[in-house]
Design a protein around this motif. Structure first.
Motif, PDB file in Angstrom:
ATOM      1  N   ALA A 116     -18.450  24.527 -76.501  1.00  0.00           N
ATOM      2  CA  ALA A 116     -19.707  24.451 -77.255  1.00  0.00           C
ATOM      3  C   ALA A 116     -20.545  25.725 -77.178  1.00  0.00           C
ATOM      4  CB  ALA A 116     -20.519  23.267 -76.770  1.00  0.00           C
ATOM      5  N   MET A 119     -29.472  26.342 -78.833  1.00  0.00           N
ATOM      6  CA  MET A 119     -30.496  25.625 -78.069  1.00  0.00           C
ATOM      7  C   MET A 119     -31.191  26.524 -77.078  1.00  0.00           C
ATOM      8  SD  MET A 119     -28.878  21.924 -77.312  1.00  0.00           S
ATOM      9  CE  MET A 119     -30.371  21.119 -76.802  1.00  0.00           C
ATOM     10  N   HIS A 151     -26.792  18.315 -82.385  1.00  0.00           N
ATOM     11  CA  HIS A 151     -26.150  18.990 -81.263  1.00  0.00           C
ATOM     12  C   HIS A 151     -25.544  17.960 -80.323  1.00  0.00           C
ATOM     13  CE1 HIS A 151     -27.646  23.157 -81.819  1.00  0.00           C
ATOM     14  NE2 HIS A 151     -28.489  22.511 -82.603  1.00  0.00           N
ATOM     15  N   THR A 152     -24.392  18.285 -79.783  1.00  0.00           N
ATOM     16  CA  THR A 152     -23.747  17.342 -78.873  1.00  0.00           C
ATOM     17  C   THR A 152     -24.295  17.517 -77.463  1.00  0.00           C
ATOM     18  OG1 THR A 152     -22.014  18.961 -78.593  1.00  0.00           O
ATOM     19  CG2 THR A 152     -21.586  17.168 -80.146  1.00  0.00           C
ATOM     20  N   LYS A 153     -24.842  18.682 -77.196  1.00  0.00           N
ATOM     21  CA  LYS A 153     -25.329  18.954 -75.837  1.00  0.00           C
ATOM     22  C   LYS A 153     -26.820  18.682 -75.751  1.00  0.00           C
ATOM     23  CE  LYS A 153     -21.462  20.670 -74.357  1.00  0.00           C
ATOM     24  NZ  LYS A 153     -20.824  21.029 -73.128  1.00  0.00           N
ATOM     25  N   LYS A 201     -32.533  16.000 -76.956  1.00  0.00           N
ATOM     26  CA  LYS A 201     -31.316  16.377 -77.667  1.00  0.00           C
ATOM     27  C   LYS A 201     -31.722  16.819 -79.062  1.00  0.00           C
ATOM     28  CE  LYS A 201     -26.915  14.442 -78.871  1.00  0.00           C
ATOM     29  NZ  LYS A 201     -26.148  13.267 -79.084  1.00  0.00           N
ATOM     30  N   ASP A 248     -23.666  25.477 -79.683  1.00  0.00           N
ATOM     31  CA  ASP A 248     -24.770  24.644 -79.202  1.00  0.00           C
ATOM     32  C   ASP A 248     -25.584  25.398 -78.181  1.00  0.00           C
ATOM     33  OD1 ASP A 248     -24.176  22.495 -80.671  1.00  0.00           O
ATOM     34  OD2 ASP A 248     -23.708  21.144 -79.011  1.00  0.00           O
TER      35      ASP A 248
END
Ligand code: GDP
Length: 178
Positions: free
Chosen positions: A61, A68, A36-38, A32, A64
């Motif tokens: 998102a 990423m 970032h939430t993902k 992770k 993200d």
């Protein structure tokens, strides 16, 4: 490595589970990026290959995803093929174009996989297949012309996809025709 990308809810986790249903010993590592939430999941199949599960993209998102995935694709180490999952019921969506544009821009070879085909009527499936084939022919350079059609519920197309992954990662010995 091979990498799997697609919209949230496209059926990516179900397909990865189906692909590995015969290999429960696969090792999973989660990474992770801070802030970032993902997250990205790495499924390591012994010394043979690693399947990288990218965060799903969607309205919640997109940032993200872009950050990423872009970072991963730019640094990609030994990425043999990317699998872009498209929902067989709804076909190619606007959001999918973001992924297509990114893959085209970086010159990454990819394959389109149509998911949840058990939920689409034959007519809808045919329409979506023809539309995607036309789109691939007219707008892409790096996309494999053959689509893969799968259902993780009925397991249709899963074994063929498994063999294709084995093939692109150099794990499917070819038998010489005698
Ligand atoms: P992800 O967000 O892309 O990882 O999607 P999931 O694998 O979590 O699937 C999203 C939803 O679609 C779940 O409710 C699944 O049960 C359903 N789903 C996934 N694959 C299939 C499929 O092949 N057929 C059907 N009918 N439903 C599916």
């Amino acid at each position: 490595q091979v990498c799997f990308i697609g919209r949230s809810n496209v059926g990516k986790s179900s397909l990865i589970r189906a692909l590995f249903s015969l290999a429960p010993e696969v090792e999973v590592r989660v990474s992770k990026t801070p802030g970032h939430t993902k997250k990205m999941n790495f499924f390591k199949v012994g010394k043979y290959f690693t399947l990288v599960d990218m965060p799903g993209y969607g309205y919640r998102a997109p940032q993200d995803f872009v950050e990423m995935v872009e970072a991963y694709l730019q640094e990609r180490c030994n990425l043999k093929r990317t699998f872009l999952l498209v929902d067989g019921v709804v076909g190619l969506q606007k959001m999918d174009n973001i992924a297509v544009e990114m893959l085209e821009e970086f010159g990454i070879p990819y394959v389109i996989v149509l998911t949840k085909i058990d939920r689409a009527s034959r007519g809808v499936l045919l329409k979506n297949v023809l539309e995607i084939q036309e789109f691939v022919k007219e707008n892409t350079q790096g996309c494999f012309p053959q689509l893969f059609l799968v259902s993780s519920v009925e397991f249709s197309g899963v074994h063929l996809l498994r063999c294709f992954v084995a093939h692109v990662t150099g794990n499917l010995p070819t038998v010489e025709a005698s």
